[in-house]
Design a protein around this motif. Structure first.
Motif, mmCIF file in Angstrom:
data_model
loop_
_atom_site.group_PDB
_atom_site.id
_atom_site.type_symbol
_atom_site.label_atom_id
_atom_site.label_comp_id
_atom_site.label_asym_id
_atom_site.label_seq_id
_atom_site.Cartn_x
_atom_site.Cartn_y
_atom_site.Cartn_z
ATOM 1 N N ALA A 25 0.834 -1.204 0.000
ATOM 2 C CA ALA A 25 0.000 0.000 0.000
ATOM 3 C C ALA A 25 0.870 1.254 0.000
ATOM 4 C CB ALA A 25 -0.932 -0.006 1.214
ATOM 5 N N GLY A 26 1.942 1.239 0.811
ATOM 6 C CA GLY A 26 2.841 2.389 0.839
ATOM 7 C C GLY A 26 3.527 2.615 -0.498
ATOM 8 N N THR A 35 1.663 6.217 -7.143
ATOM 9 C CA THR A 35 0.466 6.903 -7.635
ATOM 10 C C THR A 35 0.645 8.415 -7.618
ATOM 11 O OG1 THR A 35 -0.961 5.099 -6.876
ATOM 12 C CG2 THR A 35 -2.006 7.234 -7.296
ATOM 13 N N PHE A 36 1.137 8.930 -6.510
ATOM 14 C CA PHE A 36 1.303 10.379 -6.402
ATOM 15 C C PHE A 36 2.598 10.857 -7.070
ATOM 16 C CE2 PHE A 36 -1.673 9.446 -2.959
ATOM 17 C CZ PHE A 36 -2.644 10.401 -3.218
ATOM 18 N N ALA A 79 10.076 11.339 -12.459
ATOM 19 C CA ALA A 79 8.991 10.946 -11.559
ATOM 20 C C ALA A 79 9.410 9.690 -10.794
ATOM 21 C CB ALA A 79 7.710 10.675 -12.344
ATOM 22 N N LEU A 80 9.327 9.764 -9.477
ATOM 23 C CA LEU A 80 9.745 8.637 -8.630
ATOM 24 C C LEU A 80 8.689 7.545 -8.625
ATOM 25 C CD1 LEU A 80 11.656 7.376 -6.509
ATOM 26 C CD2 LEU A 80 10.364 8.623 -4.772
#
Length: 488
Positions: A394-395, A401-402, A443-444
């Motif tokens: 989830a993390g 996602t962000f 983007a990470l």
């Protein structure tokens, strides 16, 4: 009997089991997140290095430009225009194609590098800069001098001189772009491999001396060029056969053309500026580097690790944090979780003295009691592992996602090996004139590999065994008489 007793005890002590599992879950989740972020850092850094190097490239071989001697100056662009007296409206245009960045190497160096021990493949390339000047001169007009007024006796004096030329001048536009000579017979190595052909096609192996070019998409858009159109360099028309888009968003060069054509345009026959090298074994890159430097004098060998050391900005900071502080933090939390699980299991054993003493009085051996306690702790560990994997995934999903954006600052011509952009400022940033640093936004992402999942499962089992071993050791030391002393 073992599983029946195990199930009954876990159900009876749900809260204690949940506390132990939660402690392990937090530690395991943190390990997953840190590992996935670290993997994302590596991917981001690889993406930056691909924009400098090209896919599959392990190192480059170059030769640093010699500093000018006493009284010498660096080469300056020089344009010469023919006088055209009969037509002052004719447009003047000249192209100057110059090798940029490094001193050139003989093309034979490519084969020499390819023969070194540990080298899998070697390909040469020539980096050039094209400066285009076009415009026209405007002829001035001679204007007669005006008579001079107010001579002696009030009469009119002589003329004020031979007149003057008014108007005229020149208006010229200057355009500069980078071009790269590519070995079309070996297109799986070198800078063009970091771009994808999004329109048209790439070079054919037979086009070693063909007048064709592949353009970077950004440059093609700026100049309104497309597949089938013509790009003129030094009065030679080159057909655009393909448009390439860089994976990193920043191309290695504006124009790609066959190596032989680039050598001809720059007056550098049988010369290259860079040799791209792929090692047979990625674990022996440092050894291959030392071999090349030892056997081919006067060369500079730059590896991807050398370039990685020059990447600064938030990407470098985050990478250091993930690999340094993050790992130690996850280790400390994991150790703490193991200790808490062990202490809680040991404390539970202390509260079950009467139970275990009674069981031993009924004939249970110490080993059986130990296995029972260890089994309960192992189940708690596996449950904590499953919960930790869910939290870790989830993390990692939230991070991806962000997609926080990191900035990689690539140094300019600082003179150190691997200092920055390989093209434009000279390979590996070794100091083309006027080179500057540039920033690249990445983007990470936080990819979770099967290896990370396997590590989480191993940690869950290890945590359960640690807790079970500690608690089982306490349980095995109990004597049946303790049960009788605890009876109220």
């Amino acid at each position: 009997m073992f599983f029946t007793y195990l199930r009954r005890e876990l159900r009876r002590r749900r809260k204690a089991a949940l506390v132990v599992a939660s402690g392990l879950a937090l530690g395991i989740a943190l390990v997953i997140v840190v590992n996935s972020v670290s993997s994302g850092m590596n991917r981001a850094q690889d993406k930056v290095l691909e924009s400098l190097y090209g896919l599959g490239t392990d190192m480059t071989v170059t030769k640093a430009a010699a500093p000018p001697g006493e009284g010498e100056t660096t080469r300056r662009p020089r344009f010469e225009f023919d006088a055209q007296d009969n037509d002052d409206t004719a447009e003047q245009a000249r192209d100057l194609v110059m090798v940029q960045g490094f001193e050139t190497l003989a093309s034979s160096t490519v084969a020499q590098v390819g023969k070194q021990d540990g080298v899998g493949d070697a390909v040469g390339g020539l980096s050039v800069r094209v400066m285009k000047v076009n415009g026209q001169f405007r002829r001035g007009e001679a204007v007669p001098a005006q008579p001079r007024q107010g001579g002696p006796g009030g009469g009119t004096g002589g003329t004020g001189g031979g007149g003057e030329v008014q108007g005229g001048g020149a208006a010229f536009d200057v355009d500069s772009y980078t071009a790269y000579g590519t070995d079309v017979t070996e297109q799986d190595l070198g800078p063009l491999t970091s771009s994808k052909i999004t329109s048209g096609r790439t070079f054919k192996a037979t086009e070693t001396n063909a007048k064709v070019v592949v353009l970077d998409s950004a440059y093609a858009k700026e100049k309104s060029l497309g597949v089938g159109k013509t790009l003129t360099i030094s009065k030679i028309p080159y057909q655009v056969i393909g448009i390439a888009t860089a994976d990193s968003g920043d191309a290695a060069a504006n124009v790609y053309l066959p190596l032989t054509q680039a050598q001809s345009l720059a007056g550098a026959k049988d010369k290259v500026t860079t040799v791209y090298v792929r090692a047979k074994d990625s674990q022996r890159i440092d050894a291959v580097k030392q071999t090349i430097q030892k056997n081919i004098s006067g060369t500079i060998v730059t590896t991807s690790a050398d370039l990685a050391d020059t990447v600064s900005g938030s990407l470098s900071t985050a990478s250091d944090l993930a690999s340094g502080v993050g790992k130690w933090l996850s280790i400390l939390v994991l150790v703490a979780a193991f200790l808490v699980a062990g202490l809680l299991t040991s404390s539970a054993v202390s509260r079950r003295v009467r139970e275990f003493g009674t069981l031993k009085a009924l004939g249970w051996k110490s080993g059986r009691v130990t296995r029972q306690v260890a089994g309960e702790a192992l189940v708690n560990g596996l449950f904590g592992g499953a919960l930790g994997i869910a939290l870790g995934l989830a993390g990692a999903w939230l991070i991806t996602t962000f997609s926080p954006t990191l900035t990689a600052q690539l140094g300019g011509g600082g003179g150190g090996a691997g200092g920055g952009r390989m093209f434009g400022a000279g390979p590996a940033g070794q100091g083309g004139p006027g080179s500057t640093s540039r920033a690249l936004d990445i983007a990470l992402t936080a990819p979770v590999s099967l290896t990370t999942i396997g590590l989480a499962v191993a940690l869950a089992v290890a945590g359960g065994l640690v807790a079970g071993g500690f608690g089982g050791w306490r349980a095995s030391r109990l004597r049946p008489a303790d049960a009788l002393r605890r009876v109220e």
